[in-house]
Design a protein around this motif. Structure first.
Motif, short mmCIF file in Angstrom:
data_model
loop_
_atom_site.label_atom_id
_atom_site.label_comp_id
_atom_site.label_asym_id
_atom_site.label_seq_id
_atom_site.Cartn_x
_atom_site.Cartn_y
_atom_site.Cartn_z
N MET A 180 -20.24 51.66 -1.53
CA MET A 180 -19.06 50.85 -1.36
C MET A 180 -18.87 50.48 0.13
O MET A 180 -18.52 49.36 0.45
N ILE A 181 -19.13 51.45 1.00
CA ILE A 181 -19.00 51.19 2.44
C ILE A 181 -19.99 50.11 2.87
O ILE A 181 -19.63 49.21 3.63
N LYS A 182 -21.22 50.19 2.35
CA LYS A 182 -22.23 49.19 2.70
C LYS A 182 -21.78 47.80 2.25
O LYS A 182 -21.93 46.82 3.01
N GLN A 183 -21.21 47.68 1.05
CA GLN A 183 -20.73 46.39 0.57
C GLN A 183 -19.60 45.86 1.45
O GLN A 183 -19.54 44.67 1.74
N MET A 184 -18.71 46.75 1.87
CA MET A 184 -17.59 46.32 2.73
C MET A 184 -18.08 45.87 4.09
O MET A 184 -17.59 44.88 4.63
N LEU A 185 -19.03 46.59 4.65
CA LEU A 185 -19.58 46.18 5.95
C LEU A 185 -20.32 44.85 5.83
O LEU A 185 -20.22 44.00 6.72
N THR A 186 -21.04 44.66 4.72
CA THR A 186 -21.70 43.38 4.48
C THR A 186 -20.69 42.26 4.40
O THR A 186 -20.88 41.17 4.96
N PHE A 187 -19.56 42.51 3.72
CA PHE A 187 -18.50 41.51 3.61
C PHE A 187 -17.92 41.16 4.98
O PHE A 187 -17.68 39.99 5.27
N VAL A 188 -17.72 42.16 5.81
CA VAL A 188 -17.17 41.91 7.15
C VAL A 188 -18.12 41.02 7.95
O VAL A 188 -17.69 40.08 8.62
N VAL A 189 -19.42 41.29 7.86
CA VAL A 189 -20.40 40.46 8.55
C VAL A 189 -20.35 39.03 8.00
O VAL A 189 -20.34 38.06 8.76
N GLN A 190 -20.28 38.90 6.67
CA GLN A 190 -20.20 37.57 6.06
C GLN A 190 -18.90 36.87 6.45
O GLN A 190 -18.89 35.65 6.63
N LEU A 191 -17.83 37.61 6.60
CA LEU A 191 -16.55 37.04 7.00
C LEU A 191 -16.66 36.40 8.38
O LEU A 191 -16.20 35.28 8.60
N PHE A 192 -17.29 37.11 9.31
CA PHE A 192 -17.39 36.60 10.67
C PHE A 192 -18.47 35.54 10.84
O PHE A 192 -18.41 34.73 11.75
N THR A 193 -19.47 35.53 9.94
CA THR A 193 -20.52 34.51 10.03
C THR A 193 -20.22 33.30 9.15
O THR A 193 -20.94 32.30 9.22
N GLY A 194 -19.19 33.40 8.32
CA GLY A 194 -18.80 32.28 7.46
C GLY A 194 -19.71 32.08 6.26
O GLY A 194 -19.80 30.97 5.75
N THR A 195 -20.38 33.13 5.82
CA THR A 195 -21.31 33.03 4.70
C THR A 195 -20.83 33.79 3.46
O THR A 195 -21.63 34.32 2.70
N ILE A 196 -19.53 33.83 3.25
CA ILE A 196 -18.96 34.56 2.11
C ILE A 196 -19.25 33.79 0.83
O ILE A 196 -18.88 32.62 0.72
N PRO A 197 -19.89 34.43 -0.15
CA PRO A 197 -20.10 33.76 -1.44
C PRO A 197 -18.75 33.47 -2.11
O PRO A 197 -17.88 34.33 -2.16
N GLY A 198 -18.56 32.27 -2.60
CA GLY A 198 -17.30 31.91 -3.23
C GLY A 198 -16.27 31.38 -2.26
O GLY A 198 -15.19 30.96 -2.66
N GLY A 199 -16.55 31.43 -0.98
CA GLY A 199 -15.65 30.89 0.02
C GLY A 199 -14.62 31.89 0.50
O GLY A 199 -14.32 32.89 -0.15
#
Length: 118
Positions: free
Chosen positions: A1-20
């Motif tokens: 779960m921590i790995k998924q959250m850290l991946t999301f934070v990276v995607q948040l700052f890089t603008g690559t979040i699936p689904g927007g």
């Protein structure tokens, strides 16, 4: 779960979040809906969502953003490298600006949550 959250934070700052961005982030209004839905599905889901929210807040609080604990740790690291303390007025200004940015972000996300209701 921590790995998924850290991946999301990276995607948040890089603008690559699936689904927007708008479909992936929720504020206080969105949390109410999420927690309400989890409570309707049973106590296990309710406890699980509480744990996920707590873990998420812990991870986000450690990000090196001024006004958060991670921002304070960053300043302490900079002071350790420089070998001298930062001027308290400059540090206060940095944290004030960081807090204002975070409050603006929170208002934006809450506004988007309210729009989703209609």
């Amino acid at each position: 779960m921590i790995k998924q959250m850290l991946t999301f934070v990276v995607q948040l700052f890089t603008g690559t979040i699936p689904g927007g961005f708008e479909n992936s982030v929720a504020g206080p209004v969105g949390f109410i809906g999420i927690v309400s839905d989890a409570a309707k599905m049973g106590i296990i889901n309710f406890i699980y969502i509480g744990a996920v929210i707590s873990l998420n807040l812990g991870i986000l609080n450690l990000l090196p953003i001024p006004a958060l604990d991670g921002g304070r740790l960053l300043i302490l690291g900079i002071e350790a490298i420089r070998g001298k303390k930062m001027d308290p007025n400059k540090e206060a200004m940095i944290h004030t600006v960081g807090l204002m940015v975070l409050m603006g972000f929170m208002l934006f996300v809450t506004y988007k949550d309210i729009l989703k209701l209609f």
